[in-house]
Design an enzyme around this catalytic site. Structure first.
Site, mmCIF file in Angstrom:
data_model
loop_
_atom_site.group_PDB
_atom_site.id
_atom_site.type_symbol
_atom_site.label_atom_id
_atom_site.label_comp_id
_atom_site.label_asym_id
_atom_site.label_seq_id
_atom_site.Cartn_x
_atom_site.Cartn_y
_atom_site.Cartn_z
ATOM 1 N N LYS A 1 0.838 -1.213 0.000
ATOM 2 C CA LYS A 1 0.000 0.000 0.000
ATOM 3 C C LYS A 1 0.868 1.256 0.000
ATOM 4 C CE LYS A 1 -1.628 1.536 4.135
ATOM 5 N NZ LYS A 1 -1.365 2.952 4.462
ATOM 6 N N ASN A 2 1.862 1.277 0.872
ATOM 7 C CA ASN A 2 2.642 2.512 1.026
ATOM 8 C C ASN A 2 3.644 2.739 -0.096
ATOM 9 O OD1 ASN A 2 1.124 3.054 3.245
ATOM 10 N ND2 ASN A 2 2.678 2.478 4.747
ATOM 11 N N ARG B 1 -3.701 10.248 4.418
ATOM 12 C CA ARG B 1 -2.465 11.011 4.579
ATOM 13 C C ARG B 1 -1.609 11.029 3.298
ATOM 14 N NH1 ARG B 1 0.605 14.303 8.107
ATOM 15 N NH2 ARG B 1 2.773 13.787 7.775
ATOM 16 N N ASP C 1 4.521 0.492 12.110
ATOM 17 C CA ASP C 1 3.304 -0.093 11.552
ATOM 18 C C ASP C 1 3.076 -1.541 12.000
ATOM 19 O OD1 ASP C 1 2.785 2.286 10.323
ATOM 20 O OD2 ASP C 1 3.490 1.664 8.347
ATOM 21 N N ARG D 1 -8.775 -0.460 4.712
ATOM 22 C CA ARG D 1 -7.930 0.557 4.075
ATOM 23 C C ARG D 1 -6.573 -0.021 3.702
ATOM 24 N NH1 ARG D 1 -6.516 4.385 7.782
ATOM 25 N NH2 ARG D 1 -5.053 4.772 6.116
ATOM 26 N N ARG E 1 0.315 14.596 13.105
ATOM 27 C CA ARG E 1 1.184 14.270 11.964
ATOM 28 C C ARG E 1 1.406 15.512 11.126
ATOM 29 N NH1 ARG E 1 -0.918 8.784 9.399
ATOM 30 N NH2 ARG E 1 1.158 8.746 8.477
ATOM 31 N N PRO E 2 2.388 16.300 11.529
ATOM 32 C CA PRO E 2 2.631 17.564 10.821
ATOM 33 C C PRO E 2 3.188 17.337 9.427
ATOM 34 C CG PRO E 2 4.349 17.177 12.459
ATOM 35 C CD PRO E 2 3.370 16.051 12.588
ATOM 36 N N ILE E 3 3.144 18.388 8.593
ATOM 37 C CA ILE E 3 3.769 18.285 7.266
ATOM 38 C C ILE E 3 4.836 19.364 7.093
ATOM 39 C CG2 ILE E 3 1.815 17.158 6.095
ATOM 40 C CD1 ILE E 3 1.213 19.989 4.869
ATOM 41 N N ASP E 4 5.350 19.861 8.237
ATOM 42 C CA ASP E 4 6.338 20.949 8.164
ATOM 43 C C ASP E 4 7.567 20.560 7.343
ATOM 44 O OD1 ASP E 4 6.645 19.182 10.463
ATOM 45 O OD2 ASP E 4 8.412 20.365 10.958
ATOM 46 N N CYS F 1 -5.231 12.141 11.932
ATOM 47 C CA CYS F 1 -5.277 10.691 12.106
ATOM 48 C C CYS F 1 -5.173 10.352 13.572
ATOM 49 C CB CYS F 1 -4.122 10.068 11.343
ATOM 50 S SG CYS F 1 -4.114 8.308 11.463
ATOM 51 N N ILE G 1 8.350 6.636 16.912
ATOM 52 C CA ILE G 1 7.915 7.381 15.719
ATOM 53 C C ILE G 1 6.643 8.191 16.018
ATOM 54 C CG2 ILE G 1 7.333 7.210 13.248
ATOM 55 C CD1 ILE G 1 10.132 6.159 13.882
HETATM 56 N N1 EPU Z 1 7.142 14.300 10.906
HETATM 57 C C1 EPU Z 1 7.282 15.628 11.208
HETATM 58 N N2 EPU Z 1 7.080 16.539 10.198
HETATM 59 C C2 EPU Z 1 6.766 16.167 8.934
HETATM 60 C C3 EPU Z 1 6.621 14.792 8.633
HETATM 61 C C4 EPU Z 1 6.828 13.876 9.656
HETATM 62 O O1 EPU Z 1 7.565 15.992 12.346
HETATM 63 O O2 EPU Z 1 6.594 17.039 8.083
HETATM 64 C C5 EPU Z 1 7.346 13.293 11.969
HETATM 65 C C6 EPU Z 1 6.082 12.508 12.257
HETATM 66 O O3 EPU Z 1 5.245 13.175 13.167
HETATM 67 C C7 EPU Z 1 6.642 11.212 12.806
HETATM 68 C C8 EPU Z 1 7.924 11.040 12.000
HETATM 69 O O4 EPU Z 1 8.252 12.333 11.498
HETATM 70 O O5 EPU Z 1 6.990 11.389 14.155
HETATM 71 C C9 EPU Z 1 7.832 10.053 10.866
HETATM 72 O O6 EPU Z 1 6.695 10.316 10.064
HETATM 73 P P1 EPU Z 1 6.700 10.052 8.498
HETATM 74 O O7 EPU Z 1 6.662 11.352 7.795
HETATM 75 O O8 EPU Z 1 7.813 9.126 8.174
HETATM 76 O O9 EPU Z 1 5.315 9.317 8.302
HETATM 77 P P2 EPU Z 1 4.456 9.376 6.980
HETATM 78 O O10 EPU Z 1 5.374 9.477 5.836
HETATM 79 O O11 EPU Z 1 3.388 10.379 7.110
HETATM 80 C C10 EPU Z 1 4.434 6.826 6.454
HETATM 81 C C11 EPU Z 1 3.433 5.724 6.356
HETATM 82 C C12 EPU Z 1 2.889 5.368 7.715
HETATM 83 C C13 EPU Z 1 4.041 4.975 8.623
HETATM 84 C C14 EPU Z 1 5.090 6.091 8.656
HETATM 85 C C15 EPU Z 1 6.338 5.741 9.448
HETATM 86 C C16 EPU Z 1 2.460 6.013 4.170
HETATM 87 C C17 EPU Z 1 1.258 6.300 3.353
HETATM 88 N N3 EPU Z 1 2.331 6.121 5.477
HETATM 89 O O12 EPU Z 1 3.751 7.951 6.990
HETATM 90 O O13 EPU Z 1 2.029 4.246 7.532
HETATM 91 O O14 EPU Z 1 3.586 4.722 9.909
HETATM 92 O O15 EPU Z 1 5.499 6.417 7.311
HETATM 93 O O16 EPU Z 1 6.945 4.623 8.915
HETATM 94 O O17 EPU Z 1 3.499 5.664 3.631
HETATM 95 C C18 EPU Z 1 0.187 2.856 7.925
HETATM 96 O O18 EPU Z 1 0.437 2.295 6.847
HETATM 97 O O19 EPU Z 1 -0.630 2.405 8.753
HETATM 98 C C19 EPU Z 1 0.874 4.093 8.259
HETATM 99 C C20 EPU Z 1 0.440 4.936 9.188
#
Ligand code: EPU
Length: 435
Positions: A22-23, A94, A309, A401, A123-126, A118, A331
């Protein structure tokens, strides 16, 4: 909303094949926005999140043919005028944020809703935004939308990291944007998750120049144009890991086929430490479990560490180990919603901040429980399979999902699990968000 009725206590045995990740699929679908040629994606799992991402792409002018039976998506973006990814579509998932980088790189402008909140925590996007700004985009966050523009992105040296380490989708977004930027981008602290590697391979097949694929440092030299691609995504390591834990949990003996055990080394090592027999080949793994498991300690980390995960599923397993286990979530410190539901089944878990102490009990007992996020729901299903008596898992749209026909596949392995239709689907669609 559908629910699962599970009669616990049946060992899982036999063989199961895993589907595409999926990811991996979700960001690769977004990569189709980088070209006006056809992108063909194979081994696409039949999941709600894939259907949601199809809608996001369609809203951005993509023509999408989805052969669900064969697991093939054909995407072509010849209308490049739309630049808005609306809240109604973005709130369900997301991974939809991954359209930001490609839109900005190819269409020079993007108006993308902040993705859905979520239940696994903030889950910020900064870091996504920092990456785009680093490539020269002008950004504004207004009324829940990120508005970004740049006549042409410019390569730069970037460090993408939070206190939790690297970012998976942030890396995907920045790499995609950098493929069409002018000059060279050096991305330090890039995520090394297999799904990021898969995306980089797709981009390279499309003509992108990326060095260091699979490492913490990616060097991307921008090109003027990317072309079409035909790619089969990697197997889903989290699905494979969930089945492996299910085998251990039911004292079963299960062979998981079509997976990549090298992507699951942290899990395999922890299952062995708990006393399971794990054998592996190039594309399979077999898990056989003893009657009682040893307690273990686990810390979730970016890849190749133990994946967040699989944390909930592993916690379900440790609720019946012989002693006290410790789980530290590095995480997502709040990713523990499953704890309260596991308590309802007789588990003994104490949570202190981002750490959970799990004291094994002799047996879990079946109970009505409620799914509230994707991996947490998988944990509740596993707990139900091992518990004494009947468990009802409500709101299984969360599990749909990310796991294709999980109930049917578990039944083939000896589980007694049944899906019962419930109230309106519309309600359930509105409530789901995450991934
Ligand atoms: N983070 C920030 N700022 C950002 C982005 C992330 O502080 O702009 C922090 C997050 O809060 C977290 C850490 O960085 O503490 C890692 O988050 P990451 O960005 O890696 O997560 P993601 O890319 O949003 C993907 C997977 C998640 C999985 C995480 C960690 C997808 C669609 N989602 O999310 O999968 O848990 O990586 O491996 O690829 C799931 O499949 O159930 C799922 C939640």
């Amino acid at each position: 909303m559908d629910r699962f009725i599970i009669e616990g206590g049946h060992r899982l045995t036999g063989e199961v094949a895993v589907g595409g990740a999926k990811n991996s699929v979700l960001p690769i679908m977004a990569a189709a926005l980088l070209t006006d040629e056809e992108v063909v994606i194979r081994r696409v799992p039949r999941l709600r999140d894939v259907a949601s991402q199809v809608k996001v792409l369609q809203s951005l002018g993509a023509r999408v043919l989805h052969d669900e039976k064969q697991g093939i998506l054909r995407i072509r973006c010849d209308d490049e005028t739309p630049i808005t990814a609306p809240y109604e579509l973005m709130k369900t998932m997301r991974a939809s944020i991954c359209v930001l980088g490609p839109l900005l790189a190819k269409r020079k402008r993007a108006r993308v809703s902040m993705p859905g909140g979520c239940v696994i925590g903030v889950r910020p996007i900064d870091l996504h935004l920092k990456g785009m700004e680093g490539l020269g985009a002008t950004l504004d966050v207004r009324a829940g939308y990120v508005e970004a523009s740049s006549p042409r992105l410019r390569g730069n040296t970037l460090f993408l990291g939070s206190s939790a380490g690297s970012t998976v989708l942030g890396t995907a977004n920045v790499v995609m944007a950098a493929t069409l930027a002018e000059g060279e981008t050096l991305l330090e602290n890039a995520a090394q998750e297999p799904e990021v590697v898969d995306l980089c391979h797709v981009l390279a097949k499309m003509g992108a120049q990326i060095d260091g694929i699979g490492s913490h440092c990616l060097r991307i030299t921008g090109v003027d144009k990317l072309h079409g691609v035909d790619h089969a995504v990697i197997p889903d390591r989290i699905e494979a890991g969930t089945f492996a834990i299910a085998a251990a949990m039911t004292k079963g003996d299960l062979t998981v086929r079509g997976c990549q055990p090298r992507d699951l080394l942290a899990l395999i090592e922890r299952l062995r430490a708990a006393g399971c027999d794990v054998a592996t080949g190039a594309d399979w793994l077999r898990v056989a479990a003893p009657r009682r498991l040893r307690p273990i300690d686990v810390t979730t980390l970016p890849h190749p560490g133990f994946p967040t995960d699989l944390q909930a599923q592993l916690m379900a397993l440790l609720t019946t180990a012989d002693g006290i286990s410790m789980i530290h979530e590095r995480i997502y410190p709040d990713r523990f919603i499953h704890v309260a539901e596991l308590h309802r089944m007789g588990a003994r878990i104490r949570k202190e901040g981002a750490t959970a102490l799990v004291e094994g009990v002799a047996k879990l007992s079946g109970a009505p429980v409620m799914a509230s996020d994707l991996r947490g729901s998988a944990a509740l299903v596993l707990a139900g399979l091992a518990a004494e008596g009947e468990t009802t898992v409500d709101r299984v749209y969360h599990i749909d999902r990310g796991y294709e026909r999980i109930d049917e596949r578990l039944r083939l392995l000896g589980a007694k699990i049944e899906r019962r239709a419930g109230e309106s689907q519309a309600l359930s669609m509105a409530a789901g968000a995450g991934g």
